[in-house]
Design a protein around this motif. Structure first.
Motif, PDB file in Angstrom:
ATOM      1  N   HIS A  81      -4.858   1.449  12.268  1.00 54.45           N
ATOM      2  CA  HIS A  81      -3.702   0.869  11.580  1.00 54.45           C
ATOM      3  C   HIS A  81      -3.944  -0.632  11.413  1.00 54.45           C
ATOM      4  CE1 HIS A  81       0.471  -0.235  10.742  1.00 54.45           C
ATOM      5  NE2 HIS A  81       0.832   1.051  10.764  1.00 54.45           N
ATOM      6  N   ALA A  82      -3.658  -1.170  10.241  1.00 55.95           N
ATOM      7  CA  ALA A  82      -3.928  -2.580   9.957  1.00 55.95           C
ATOM      8  C   ALA A  82      -3.178  -3.529  10.884  1.00 55.95           C
ATOM      9  CB  ALA A  82      -3.580  -2.899   8.503  1.00 55.95           C
ATOM     10  N   LEU A 117     -14.723  -4.404   9.165  1.00 59.14           N
ATOM     11  CA  LEU A 117     -13.462  -3.791   8.787  1.00 59.14           C
ATOM     12  C   LEU A 117     -13.257  -3.811   7.278  1.00 59.14           C
ATOM     13  CD1 LEU A 117     -13.153  -4.540  11.817  1.00 59.14           C
ATOM     14  CD2 LEU A 117     -10.723  -4.851  11.383  1.00 59.14           C
ATOM     15  N   LEU A 118     -12.882  -2.667   6.730  1.00 60.08           N
ATOM     16  CA  LEU A 118     -12.548  -2.572   5.312  1.00 60.08           C
ATOM     17  C   LEU A 118     -11.047  -2.349   5.189  1.00 60.08           C
ATOM     18  CD1 LEU A 118     -13.442  -2.475   2.347  1.00 60.08           C
ATOM     19  CD2 LEU A 118     -13.684   0.000   2.605  1.00 60.08           C
ATOM     20  N   PHE A 119     -10.341  -3.355   4.666  1.00 62.95           N
ATOM     21  CA  PHE A 119      -8.900  -3.301   4.490  1.00 62.95           C
ATOM     22  C   PHE A 119      -8.542  -2.811   3.086  1.00 62.95           C
ATOM     23  CE2 PHE A 119      -9.719  -6.487   7.722  1.00 62.95           C
ATOM     24  CZ  PHE A 119      -8.720  -6.274   8.660  1.00 62.95           C
ATOM     25  N   HIS A 120      -7.288  -2.455   2.914  1.00 61.00           N
ATOM     26  CA  HIS A 120      -6.760  -2.152   1.588  1.00 61.00           C
ATOM     27  C   HIS A 120      -6.846  -3.411   0.732  1.00 61.00           C
ATOM     28  CE1 HIS A 120      -3.685  -1.350  -1.504  1.00 61.00           C
ATOM     29  NE2 HIS A 120      -3.941  -0.069  -1.282  1.00 61.00           N
ATOM     30  N   PRO A 121      -7.060  -3.274  -0.587  1.00 63.64           N
ATOM     31  CA  PRO A 121      -7.169  -4.462  -1.444  1.00 63.64           C
ATOM     32  C   PRO A 121      -5.965  -5.403  -1.387  1.00 63.64           C
ATOM     33  CG  PRO A 121      -7.980  -2.549  -2.613  1.00 63.64           C
ATOM     34  CD  PRO A 121      -7.402  -2.038  -1.316  1.00 63.64           C
ATOM     35  N   ASP A 122      -4.778  -4.892  -1.027  1.00 66.42           N
ATOM     36  CA  ASP A 122      -3.603  -5.758  -0.929  1.00 66.42           C
ATOM     37  C   ASP A 122      -3.562  -6.569   0.351  1.00 66.42           C
ATOM     38  OD1 ASP A 122      -2.764  -4.796  -3.342  1.00 66.42           O
ATOM     39  OD2 ASP A 122      -1.218  -3.461  -2.535  1.00 66.42           O
ATOM     40  N   ASN A 123      -4.427  -6.256   1.309  1.00 65.65           N
ATOM     41  CA  ASN A 123      -4.421  -6.960   2.585  1.00 65.65           C
ATOM     42  C   ASN A 123      -5.150  -8.299   2.441  1.00 65.65           C
ATOM     43  OD1 ASN A 123      -5.395  -7.730   5.373  1.00 65.65           O
ATOM     44  ND2 ASN A 123      -4.239  -5.889   5.899  1.00 65.65           N
ATOM     45  N   TYR A 195       0.295   6.197   9.571  1.00 68.28           N
ATOM     46  CA  TYR A 195      -0.103   4.902   8.996  1.00 68.28           C
ATOM     47  C   TYR A 195       1.035   4.225   8.224  1.00 68.28           C
ATOM     48  CZ  TYR A 195      -4.868   5.583  10.510  1.00 68.28           C
ATOM     49  OH  TYR A 195      -5.982   5.736  11.298  1.00 68.28           O
ATOM     50  N   SER A 196       2.080   4.957   7.901  1.00 65.81           N
ATOM     51  CA  SER A 196       3.233   4.353   7.229  1.00 65.81           C
ATOM     52  C   SER A 196       4.237   3.782   8.224  1.00 65.81           C
ATOM     53  CB  SER A 196       3.944   5.387   6.348  1.00 65.81           C
ATOM     54  OG  SER A 196       4.643   6.339   7.137  1.00 65.81           O
ATOM     55  N   TRP A 197       4.048   4.043   9.500  1.00 69.28           N
ATOM     56  CA  TRP A 197       4.988   3.612  10.526  1.00 69.28           C
ATOM     57  C   TRP A 197       4.872   2.102  10.784  1.00 69.28           C
ATOM     58  CZ3 TRP A 197       4.854   7.684  15.085  1.00 69.28           C
ATOM     59  CH2 TRP A 197       5.202   8.937  14.573  1.00 69.28           C
ATOM     60  N   PRO A 198       5.838   1.525  11.502  1.00 67.38           N
ATOM     61  CA  PRO A 198       5.753   0.107  11.884  1.00 67.38           C
ATOM     62  C   PRO A 198       4.557  -0.166  12.797  1.00 67.38           C
ATOM     63  CG  PRO A 198       8.002   0.938  12.128  1.00 67.38           C
ATOM     64  CD  PRO A 198       7.119   2.138  11.883  1.00 67.38           C
ATOM     65  N   TYR A 227       6.530   5.208   1.219  1.00 69.97           N
ATOM     66  CA  TYR A 227       5.819   5.483   2.460  1.00 69.97           C
ATOM     67  C   TYR A 227       4.342   5.784   2.206  1.00 69.97           C
ATOM     68  CZ  TYR A 227       9.994   5.430   5.378  1.00 69.97           C
ATOM     69  OH  TYR A 227      11.110   5.040   6.072  1.00 69.97           O
ATOM     70  N   GLU A 228       4.052   6.469   1.103  1.00 73.19           N
ATOM     71  CA  GLU A 228       2.660   6.751   0.765  1.00 73.19           C
ATOM     72  C   GLU A 228       1.900   5.450   0.517  1.00 73.19           C
ATOM     73  OE1 GLU A 228      -0.746   8.833   0.210  1.00 73.19           O
ATOM     74  OE2 GLU A 228       1.167   9.722   0.774  1.00 73.19           O
ATOM     75  N   ALA A 229       2.545   4.513  -0.195  1.00 74.18           N
ATOM     76  CA  ALA A 229       1.912   3.215  -0.454  1.00 74.18           C
ATOM     77  C   ALA A 229       1.705   2.440   0.838  1.00 74.18           C
ATOM     78  CB  ALA A 229       2.765   2.412  -1.432  1.00 74.18           C
ATOM     79  N   ASN A 230       2.698   2.492   1.738  1.00 71.49           N
ATOM     80  CA  ASN A 230       2.563   1.793   3.023  1.00 71.49           C
ATOM     81  C   ASN A 230       1.426   2.372   3.845  1.00 71.49           C
ATOM     82  OD1 ASN A 230       4.632  -0.013   2.577  1.00 71.49           O
ATOM     83  ND2 ASN A 230       6.196   1.220   3.617  1.00 71.49           N
ATOM     84  N   ALA A 231       1.320   3.711   3.846  1.00 68.10           N
ATOM     85  CA  ALA A 231       0.271   4.355   4.630  1.00 68.10           C
ATOM     86  C   ALA A 231      -1.104   3.911   4.143  1.00 68.10           C
ATOM     87  CB  ALA A 231       0.412   5.869   4.540  1.00 68.10           C
ATOM     88  N   ARG A 232      -1.305   3.923   2.850  1.00 66.17           N
ATOM     89  CA  ARG A 232      -2.605   3.507   2.315  1.00 66.17           C
ATOM     90  C   ARG A 232      -2.863   2.027   2.571  1.00 66.17           C
ATOM     91  NH1 ARG A 232      -2.236   8.134  -0.994  1.00 66.17           N
ATOM     92  NH2 ARG A 232      -4.318   8.847  -1.662  1.00 66.17           N
ATOM     93  N   ARG A 233      -1.826   1.217   2.482  1.00 65.81           N
ATOM     94  CA  ARG A 233      -1.976  -0.225   2.698  1.00 65.81           C
ATOM     95  C   ARG A 233      -2.344  -0.518   4.150  1.00 65.81           C
ATOM     96  NH1 ARG A 233       2.744  -1.465   1.110  1.00 65.81           N
ATOM     97  NH2 ARG A 233       2.163  -1.522  -1.080  1.00 65.81           N
ATOM     98  N   ASN A 234      -1.869   0.311   5.063  1.00 65.74           N
ATOM     99  CA  ASN A 234      -2.124   0.076   6.490  1.00 65.74           C
ATOM    100  C   ASN A 234      -3.397   0.747   6.993  1.00 65.74           C
ATOM    101  OD1 ASN A 234       0.185  -1.481   7.000  1.00 65.74           O
ATOM    102  ND2 ASN A 234       1.466   0.333   7.288  1.00 65.74           N
ATOM    103  N   TYR A 235      -4.077   1.464   6.128  1.00 70.42           N
ATOM    104  CA  TYR A 235      -5.259   2.216   6.573  1.00 70.42           C
ATOM    105  C   TYR A 235      -6.501   1.328   6.523  1.00 70.42           C
ATOM    106  CZ  TYR A 235      -8.472   6.138   7.170  1.00 70.42           C
ATOM    107  OH  TYR A 235      -9.435   6.993   7.658  1.00 70.42           O
ATOM    108  N   VAL A 236      -7.132   1.142   7.664  1.00 70.74           N
ATOM    109  CA  VAL A 236      -8.340   0.318   7.778  1.00 70.74           C
ATOM    110  C   VAL A 236      -9.488   1.208   8.226  1.00 70.74           C
ATOM    111  CG1 VAL A 236      -9.427  -1.650   8.912  1.00 70.74           C
ATOM    112  CG2 VAL A 236      -6.970  -1.701   8.399  1.00 70.74           C
ATOM    113  N   LEU A 237     -10.603   1.139   7.517  1.00 68.61           N
ATOM    114  CA  LEU A 237     -11.803   1.877   7.906  1.00 68.61           C
ATOM    115  C   LEU A 237     -12.769   0.907   8.573  1.00 68.61           C
ATOM    116  CD1 LEU A 237     -13.055   4.707   7.800  1.00 68.61           C
ATOM    117  CD2 LEU A 237     -14.196   4.041   5.687  1.00 68.61           C
TER     118      LEU A 237
END
Length: 273
Positions: A81-82, A117-123, A195-198, A227-237
């Motif tokens: 989680h980011a 770390l690879l973050f979402h492009p919005d991060n 991943y969409s959670w706080p 929530y789908e957008a939040n989950a993807r935004r918080n997903y870090v590989l």
């Protein structure tokens, strides 16, 4: 998950894969559980259990949308989680170790290296990915990519003088965002929802709507999309560039330490368990 190898895999990855597959064959798990050790922001060790997503190029972690299994690597991946503590720890100090104990076959594997770390492009940290995976990827045996590299190697062997950049590096097109998306999509709906959670580790809110068990089950379409957008935004590989692997086999009473040399080849030492 069944891990796979090709002839270009370093010896430690072949051994890693052999042991992981032997262990997973005796369990109901798709991934082994490993301990990930970082350094917290006060310089103290911090350890937690994580599940690897596999090696880049293997199974669902294809390097781009045109990859149909042509490429393999020794880059191990995890996710997080980011807003978890480990993210800031890894941004601050990317030296890590991961370790697993495989109880059914009595084997311990410990990998040391650097986390990227690879973050979402919005991060705002999106641009921090620093690993050049072109030097950690190679063509899998029997594929067109392998045949092309072999043919080029034969042609270059007849060339006298001059230096030629490795063909593999010129051929490989690595789409890291594609890899991150595939890693996310291959989680269960329950894990995707997490991943969409706080932020992990913070005081839990009394509002249950902040913790959907599965995003597809949210009835309101606008809420579902949020929530789908939040989950993807918080997903870090997390990509682990491994530089040392310590493998202890208690059945055989052996211990081998694999260390990467500066030229990316590997040295192996047989030491006492």
């Amino acid at each position: 998950m069944i891990y796979s190898t090709c002839s270009h895999d370093p010896e430690w990855k072949k051994t890693f894969v052999e042991y992981m597959n032997a262990e997973l064959a005796q369990t109901d798990e798709r991934f082994p559980v490993m301990g990930l050790s970082t350094v917290d922001l006060e310089g103290r060790p911090a350890v937690r259990m994580v599940s690897p997503r596999g090696f880049v190029g293997d199974n669902f972690l294809k390097i781009n949308s045109s990859d149909h299994g042509q490429w393999a690597s020794d880059v191990l991946t995890f996710c997080t989680h980011a807003k978890s503590n480990k993210v800031q720890e890894l941004v601050n100090t990317n030296d890590i170790q991961v370790i697993c104990w495989l109880p059914n076959i009595k084997v311990q594997i410990r990998c040391s290296g650097h986390a990227h770390l690879l973050f979402h492009p919005d991060n705002p940290n999106y641009s921090t990915l620093s690993i050049d995976m072109r030097h950690r990827v190679w063509p899998r045996d029997g594929t067109d990519a392998a045949k092309k590299v072999a043919a080029e190697d034969r042609r270059e062997s007849s060339v006298v003088g001059g230096t030629v950049e490795p063909l593999v590096n010129n051929m490989v097109e690595i789409d890291t965002e594609y890899i991150r998306e595939q890693a996310y999509l291959h989680h269960s709906p329950v894990i995707q929802a997490w991943y969409s959670w706080p932020a992990p580790g913070k005081i839990r809110s009394a509002d249950p709507s902040l913790y959907p068990p599965e995003i597809p089950k949210i009835e309101d379409e606008a809420e579902k999309e949020k929530y789908e957008a939040n989950a993807r935004r918080n997903y870090v590989l997390i990509f682990i560039d491994v530089n040392q692997v310590d493998i202890v086999d208690l059945n055989e009473n052996t211990r081998k330490i694999h260390t990467r040399r500066s030229d990316t080849s590997w040295a192996v030492s047989n030491v006492n368990p």
